[in-house]
Design a protein around this motif. Sequence first.
Motif, PDB file in Angstrom:
ATOM      1  N   MET A 224      -1.547 -18.756  15.883  1.00  0.00           N
ATOM      2  CA  MET A 224      -2.670 -19.631  15.918  1.00  0.00           C
ATOM      3  C   MET A 224      -2.283 -20.831  16.773  1.00  0.00           C
ATOM      4  SD  MET A 224      -4.341 -21.747  12.786  1.00  0.00           S
ATOM      5  CE  MET A 224      -2.999 -22.908  12.731  1.00  0.00           C
ATOM      6  N   PRO A 225      -3.107 -21.168  17.734  1.00  0.00           N
ATOM      7  CA  PRO A 225      -2.777 -22.315  18.581  1.00  0.00           C
ATOM      8  C   PRO A 225      -2.856 -23.629  17.804  1.00  0.00           C
ATOM      9  CG  PRO A 225      -4.950 -21.486  19.104  1.00  0.00           C
ATOM     10  CD  PRO A 225      -4.348 -20.536  18.115  1.00  0.00           C
ATOM     11  N   LEU A 226      -2.018 -24.555  18.171  1.00  0.00           N
ATOM     12  CA  LEU A 226      -1.960 -25.831  17.476  1.00  0.00           C
ATOM     13  C   LEU A 226      -3.238 -26.644  17.642  1.00  0.00           C
ATOM     14  CD1 LEU A 226       0.283 -26.949  15.723  1.00  0.00           C
ATOM     15  CD2 LEU A 226       1.019 -28.334  17.646  1.00  0.00           C
ATOM     16  N   ASP A 227      -4.009 -26.344  18.659  1.00  0.00           N
ATOM     17  CA  ASP A 227      -5.264 -27.095  18.831  1.00  0.00           C
ATOM     18  C   ASP A 227      -6.316 -26.720  17.780  1.00  0.00           C
ATOM     19  OD1 ASP A 227      -6.143 -24.635  19.780  1.00  0.00           O
ATOM     20  OD2 ASP A 227      -6.572 -25.360  21.794  1.00  0.00           O
ATOM     21  N   ALA A 228      -5.966 -25.833  16.853  1.00  0.00           N
ATOM     22  CA  ALA A 228      -6.844 -25.500  15.721  1.00  0.00           C
ATOM     23  C   ALA A 228      -6.462 -26.285  14.461  1.00  0.00           C
ATOM     24  CB  ALA A 228      -6.775 -24.001  15.433  1.00  0.00           C
ATOM     25  N   VAL A 229      -5.416 -27.083  14.542  1.00  0.00           N
ATOM     26  CA  VAL A 229      -4.936 -27.860  13.392  1.00  0.00           C
ATOM     27  C   VAL A 229      -5.447 -29.294  13.522  1.00  0.00           C
ATOM     28  CG1 VAL A 229      -2.898 -28.646  12.129  1.00  0.00           C
ATOM     29  CG2 VAL A 229      -2.885 -26.412  13.251  1.00  0.00           C
ATOM     30  N   PRO A 230      -6.290 -29.726  12.597  1.00  0.00           N
ATOM     31  CA  PRO A 230      -6.873 -31.064  12.711  1.00  0.00           C
ATOM     32  C   PRO A 230      -5.848 -32.189  12.888  1.00  0.00           C
ATOM     33  CG  PRO A 230      -8.051 -29.827  11.057  1.00  0.00           C
ATOM     34  CD  PRO A 230      -6.871 -28.991  11.459  1.00  0.00           C
TER      35      PRO A 230
ATOM     36  N   LEU B 244       5.834 -15.024  -1.371  1.00  0.00           N
ATOM     37  CA  LEU B 244       4.396 -15.296  -1.364  1.00  0.00           C
ATOM     38  C   LEU B 244       3.675 -14.380  -0.385  1.00  0.00           C
ATOM     39  CD1 LEU B 244       4.225 -19.199  -1.495  1.00  0.00           C
ATOM     40  CD2 LEU B 244       4.308 -17.559  -3.374  1.00  0.00           C
ATOM     41  N   THR B 245       2.407 -14.212  -0.627  1.00  0.00           N
ATOM     42  CA  THR B 245       1.564 -13.415   0.265  1.00  0.00           C
ATOM     43  C   THR B 245       0.661 -14.340   1.070  1.00  0.00           C
ATOM     44  OG1 THR B 245      -0.251 -13.201  -1.303  1.00  0.00           O
ATOM     45  CG2 THR B 245       1.504 -11.521  -1.421  1.00  0.00           C
ATOM     46  N   VAL B 246      -0.008 -13.753   2.036  1.00  0.00           N
ATOM     47  CA  VAL B 246      -1.000 -14.491   2.817  1.00  0.00           C
ATOM     48  C   VAL B 246      -2.065 -15.065   1.880  1.00  0.00           C
ATOM     49  CG1 VAL B 246      -2.838 -14.206   4.520  1.00  0.00           C
ATOM     50  CG2 VAL B 246      -0.587 -13.200   4.932  1.00  0.00           C
TER      51      VAL B 246
ATOM     52  N   ALA C 138      -3.254 -20.814   9.346  1.00  0.00           N
ATOM     53  CA  ALA C 138      -2.643 -19.617   9.936  1.00  0.00           C
ATOM     54  C   ALA C 138      -2.796 -18.425   8.993  1.00  0.00           C
ATOM     55  CB  ALA C 138      -1.172 -19.873  10.258  1.00  0.00           C
ATOM     56  N   ALA C 139      -2.701 -18.658   7.691  1.00  0.00           N
ATOM     57  CA  ALA C 139      -2.910 -17.578   6.721  1.00  0.00           C
ATOM     58  C   ALA C 139      -4.355 -17.083   6.772  1.00  0.00           C
ATOM     59  CB  ALA C 139      -2.564 -18.058   5.313  1.00  0.00           C
ATOM     60  N   HIS C 140      -5.279 -17.982   7.005  1.00  0.00           N
ATOM     61  CA  HIS C 140      -6.687 -17.587   7.091  1.00  0.00           C
ATOM     62  C   HIS C 140      -6.977 -16.699   8.300  1.00  0.00           C
ATOM     63  CE1 HIS C 140      -8.826 -19.487   3.795  1.00  0.00           C
ATOM     64  NE2 HIS C 140      -8.013 -20.530   3.918  1.00  0.00           N
ATOM     65  N   THR C 141      -6.143 -16.769   9.322  1.00  0.00           N
ATOM     66  CA  THR C 141      -6.392 -15.945  10.515  1.00  0.00           C
ATOM     67  C   THR C 141      -6.275 -14.457  10.231  1.00  0.00           C
ATOM     68  OG1 THR C 141      -4.103 -16.006  11.333  1.00  0.00           O
ATOM     69  CG2 THR C 141      -5.585 -17.768  12.080  1.00  0.00           C
ATOM     70  N   PHE C 142      -5.673 -14.089   9.100  1.00  0.00           N
ATOM     71  CA  PHE C 142      -5.572 -12.679   8.747  1.00  0.00           C
ATOM     72  C   PHE C 142      -6.925 -12.079   8.385  1.00  0.00           C
ATOM     73  CE2 PHE C 142      -1.224 -13.846   8.664  1.00  0.00           C
ATOM     74  CZ  PHE C 142      -0.492 -12.681   8.850  1.00  0.00           C
ATOM     75  N   SER C 143      -7.880 -12.934   7.984  1.00  0.00           N
ATOM     76  CA  SER C 143      -9.179 -12.401   7.560  1.00  0.00           C
ATOM     77  C   SER C 143     -10.384 -13.138   8.132  1.00  0.00           C
ATOM     78  CB  SER C 143      -9.274 -12.431   6.028  1.00  0.00           C
ATOM     79  OG  SER C 143      -9.165 -13.759   5.559  1.00  0.00           O
TER      80      SER C 143
END
Length: 93
Positions: free
Chosen positions: A1-7, A55-57, A77-82
């Motif tokens: 996940m690109p860092l530009d997606a992190v507020p 831990l899991t995603v 980044a965990a949310h990118t799985f779904s």
Amino acid sequence: MPLDAVPRAIVNRETAGVFKVVADAKTLKILGVQLVSENAGEVIYAATLAVKFGLTVEDLKDSLAPNLTMAEGLKLAAHTFSKDIARLSCCAG
């Protein structure tokens, strides 16, 4: 996940980088995390605990990661799985 997606990275104007979560395809157990970020040190400890304690995603997605922290990037980044995180609001999850 690109860092530009992190507020927090956007607010800091430090969007060069990436969060990467590697998980088992069947169990979604987290196998590793890679961070390339100006402030990766703020997050890497949480990532090592996720791996150490199996831990899991889904566990990461359900964890507390306050908005406007770099730790929120791990949760995103965990949310990118779904999900397509570009479609989430600032406080979604």
